[in-house]
Design a protein around this motif. Structure first.
Motif, PDB file in Angstrom:
ATOM      1  N   THR A   2       0.871  -1.107   0.063  1.00 46.33           N
ATOM      2  CA  THR A   2       0.004   0.064  -0.032  1.00 46.33           C
ATOM      3  C   THR A   2       0.736   1.268  -0.099  1.00 46.33           C
ATOM      4  N   ASP A   3       0.511   2.170  -0.926  1.00 41.85           N
ATOM      5  CA  ASP A   3       1.184   3.613  -0.777  1.00 41.85           C
ATOM      6  C   ASP A   3       0.537   4.383  -0.144  1.00 41.85           C
ATOM      7  N   GLU A   4       1.018   4.606   1.325  1.00 39.93           N
ATOM      8  CA  GLU A   4       0.476   5.556   2.208  1.00 39.93           C
ATOM      9  C   GLU A   4      -0.131   6.852   2.070  1.00 39.93           C
ATOM     10  N   THR A   5       0.461   7.192   0.785  1.00 40.90           N
ATOM     11  CA  THR A   5       0.023   8.634   0.366  1.00 40.90           C
ATOM     12  C   THR A   5      -1.529   8.531  -0.124  1.00 40.90           C
ATOM     13  N   ASN A   6      -1.915   7.486  -0.672  1.00 42.62           N
ATOM     14  CA  ASN A   6      -3.257   7.039  -1.378  1.00 42.62           C
ATOM     15  C   ASN A   6      -4.282   6.414  -0.292  1.00 42.62           C
ATOM     16  N   VAL A   7      -3.940   6.261   0.908  1.00 45.53           N
ATOM     17  CA  VAL A   7      -4.863   5.617   1.631  1.00 45.53           C
ATOM     18  C   VAL A   7      -5.880   6.512   2.473  1.00 45.53           C
ATOM     19  N   LEU A   8      -6.933   6.108   2.373  1.00 40.82           N
ATOM     20  CA  LEU A   8      -8.215   7.044   2.836  1.00 40.82           C
ATOM     21  C   LEU A   8      -8.716   6.253   4.054  1.00 40.82           C
ATOM     22  N   LEU A   9      -9.235   7.129   4.811  1.00 43.27           N
ATOM     23  CA  LEU A   9      -9.745   6.532   6.339  1.00 43.27           C
ATOM     24  C   LEU A   9     -11.444   6.818   5.904  1.00 43.27           C
ATOM     25  N   LEU A  10     -12.207   5.845   6.071  1.00 43.25           N
ATOM     26  CA  LEU A  10     -13.587   5.930   5.781  1.00 43.25           C
ATOM     27  C   LEU A  10     -14.315   5.469   7.063  1.00 43.25           C
ATOM     28  N   ALA A  11     -15.492   6.116   7.177  1.00 43.78           N
ATOM     29  CA  ALA A  11     -16.452   5.730   8.119  1.00 43.78           C
ATOM     30  C   ALA A  11     -17.540   4.839   7.664  1.00 43.78           C
ATOM     31  N   GLY A  12     -17.942   4.001   8.329  1.00 46.46           N
ATOM     32  CA  GLY A  12     -18.994   3.146   8.038  1.00 46.46           C
ATOM     33  C   GLY A  12     -20.301   3.958   7.877  1.00 46.46           C
ATOM     34  N   THR A  13     -21.506   3.318   7.214  1.00 48.06           N
ATOM     35  CA  THR A  13     -22.538   4.080   7.253  1.00 48.06           C
ATOM     36  C   THR A  13     -23.576   3.531   7.899  1.00 48.06           C
ATOM     37  N   ASP A  14     -23.773   2.083   8.289  1.00 41.96           N
ATOM     38  CA  ASP A  14     -24.684   1.217   8.693  1.00 41.96           C
ATOM     39  C   ASP A  14     -23.860   0.572   9.940  1.00 41.96           C
ATOM     40  N   ALA A  15     -24.728   0.442  10.965  1.00 41.78           N
ATOM     41  CA  ALA A  15     -24.120  -0.152  12.343  1.00 41.78           C
ATOM     42  C   ALA A  15     -24.045  -1.851  11.982  1.00 41.78           C
ATOM     43  N   ASP A  16     -24.780  -2.245  11.080  1.00 44.75           N
ATOM     44  CA  ASP A  16     -24.532  -3.641  10.740  1.00 44.75           C
ATOM     45  C   ASP A  16     -23.762  -3.910   9.873  1.00 44.75           C
ATOM     46  N   GLU A  17     -22.814  -2.840   9.027  1.00 52.15           N
ATOM     47  CA  GLU A  17     -22.150  -3.114   8.104  1.00 52.15           C
ATOM     48  C   GLU A  17     -20.707  -3.541   8.792  1.00 52.15           C
ATOM     49  N   SER A  18     -20.021  -4.858   8.109  1.00 54.75           N
ATOM     50  CA  SER A  18     -18.852  -5.184   8.589  1.00 54.75           C
ATOM     51  C   SER A  18     -17.964  -4.313   8.292  1.00 54.75           C
ATOM     52  N   PRO A  19     -16.955  -4.066   8.882  1.00 57.95           N
ATOM     53  CA  PRO A  19     -15.721  -3.234   8.539  1.00 57.95           C
ATOM     54  C   PRO A  19     -14.950  -3.509   7.333  1.00 57.95           C
ATOM     55  N   ALA A  20     -15.032  -4.837   7.300  1.00 55.13           N
ATOM     56  CA  ALA A  20     -14.369  -5.370   6.061  1.00 55.13           C
ATOM     57  C   ALA A  20     -15.141  -5.013   4.582  1.00 55.13           C
ATOM     58  N   ALA A  21     -16.344  -4.701   4.634  1.00 53.73           N
ATOM     59  CA  ALA A  21     -17.174  -4.095   3.616  1.00 53.73           C
ATOM     60  C   ALA A  21     -17.151  -2.806   3.474  1.00 53.73           C
ATOM     61  N   ILE A  22     -16.653  -1.924   4.237  1.00 53.14           N
ATOM     62  CA  ILE A  22     -16.739  -0.387   4.122  1.00 53.14           C
ATOM     63  C   ILE A  22     -15.973  -0.215   2.880  1.00 53.14           C
ATOM     64  N   ALA A  23     -14.699  -0.678   2.549  1.00 53.37           N
ATOM     65  CA  ALA A  23     -14.331  -0.299   1.352  1.00 53.37           C
ATOM     66  C   ALA A  23     -14.805  -0.532   0.027  1.00 53.37           C
ATOM     67  N   ALA A  24     -15.378  -1.942   0.215  1.00 51.33           N
ATOM     68  CA  ALA A  24     -15.924  -2.126  -1.183  1.00 51.33           C
ATOM     69  C   ALA A  24     -17.086  -1.778  -1.229  1.00 51.33           C
ATOM     70  N   ASN A  25     -18.005  -1.194  -0.321  1.00 50.58           N
ATOM     71  CA  ASN A  25     -19.135  -0.465  -0.444  1.00 50.58           C
ATOM     72  C   ASN A  25     -18.971   1.060  -1.046  1.00 50.58           C
ATOM     73  N   ASN A  26     -17.684   1.403  -0.986  1.00 49.09           N
ATOM     74  CA  ASN A  26     -17.365   2.686  -1.400  1.00 49.09           C
ATOM     75  C   ASN A  26     -16.639   2.389  -2.893  1.00 49.09           C
ATOM     76  N   GLY A  27     -16.554   1.383  -3.392  1.00 50.09           N
ATOM     77  CA  GLY A  27     -15.822   1.085  -4.693  1.00 50.09           C
ATOM     78  C   GLY A  27     -14.464   0.984  -4.390  1.00 50.09           C
ATOM     79  N   LEU A  28     -13.801   1.006  -3.448  1.00 48.93           N
ATOM     80  CA  LEU A  28     -12.393   0.628  -3.057  1.00 48.93           C
ATOM     81  C   LEU A  28     -11.960  -0.620  -2.456  1.00 48.93           C
ATOM     82  N   ILE A  29     -10.781  -0.474  -2.364  1.00 51.39           N
ATOM     83  CA  ILE A  29     -10.156  -1.900  -1.779  1.00 51.39           C
ATOM     84  C   ILE A  29      -9.710  -1.805  -0.383  1.00 51.39           C
ATOM     85  N   PRO A  30      -9.718  -2.727   0.450  1.00 52.92           N
ATOM     86  CA  PRO A  30      -8.891  -2.342   1.919  1.00 52.92           C
ATOM     87  C   PRO A  30      -7.603  -2.406   1.827  1.00 52.92           C
ATOM     88  N   ALA A  31      -7.218  -1.355   2.565  1.00 50.51           N
ATOM     89  CA  ALA A  31      -5.580  -0.956   2.751  1.00 50.51           C
ATOM     90  C   ALA A  31      -4.941  -1.856   3.510  1.00 50.51           C
TER      91      ALA A  31
END
Length: 94
Positions: A2-31
């Protein structure tokens, strides 16, 4: 890696959303966290007043991990080690 200059920190939008799904649900990949970028990831958590965030690997080993603002990195567990944020990167255009 991972190139840390391109890393984003995203908040989940749903209390039931798995943290592993947050990136995919935003069209991104987990860092991933590495010994080379863990300091930058912890700094991002602290600057954004976020307690913890999901990462998708540790030193290239895929898995669901939670990185805490104190630098602790442990396997994700919905009951004992949860996170409402995730580190993510944009997919490469290669």
């Amino acid at each position: 890696m991972t190139d840390e200059t391109n890393v984003l920190l995203l908040a989940g939008t749903d209390a039931d959303e798995s943290p592993a799904a947050i990136a995919a649900n935003n069209g991104l990949i987990p860092a991933g966290a590495t010994s080379a970028n863990i300091h930058e990831l912890v700094t991002m958590l602290q600057r954004n007043s976020v307690e913890s965030a999901h990462v998708g690997s540790w030193n290239g080993q895929a898995g669901d991990f939670v990185l805490r603002g104190n630098g602790a990195l442990h396997p994700y567990d919905a009951f004992t080690n949860d996170a409402n944020h995730a580190f993510a990167v944009r997919p490469s255009k290669d």
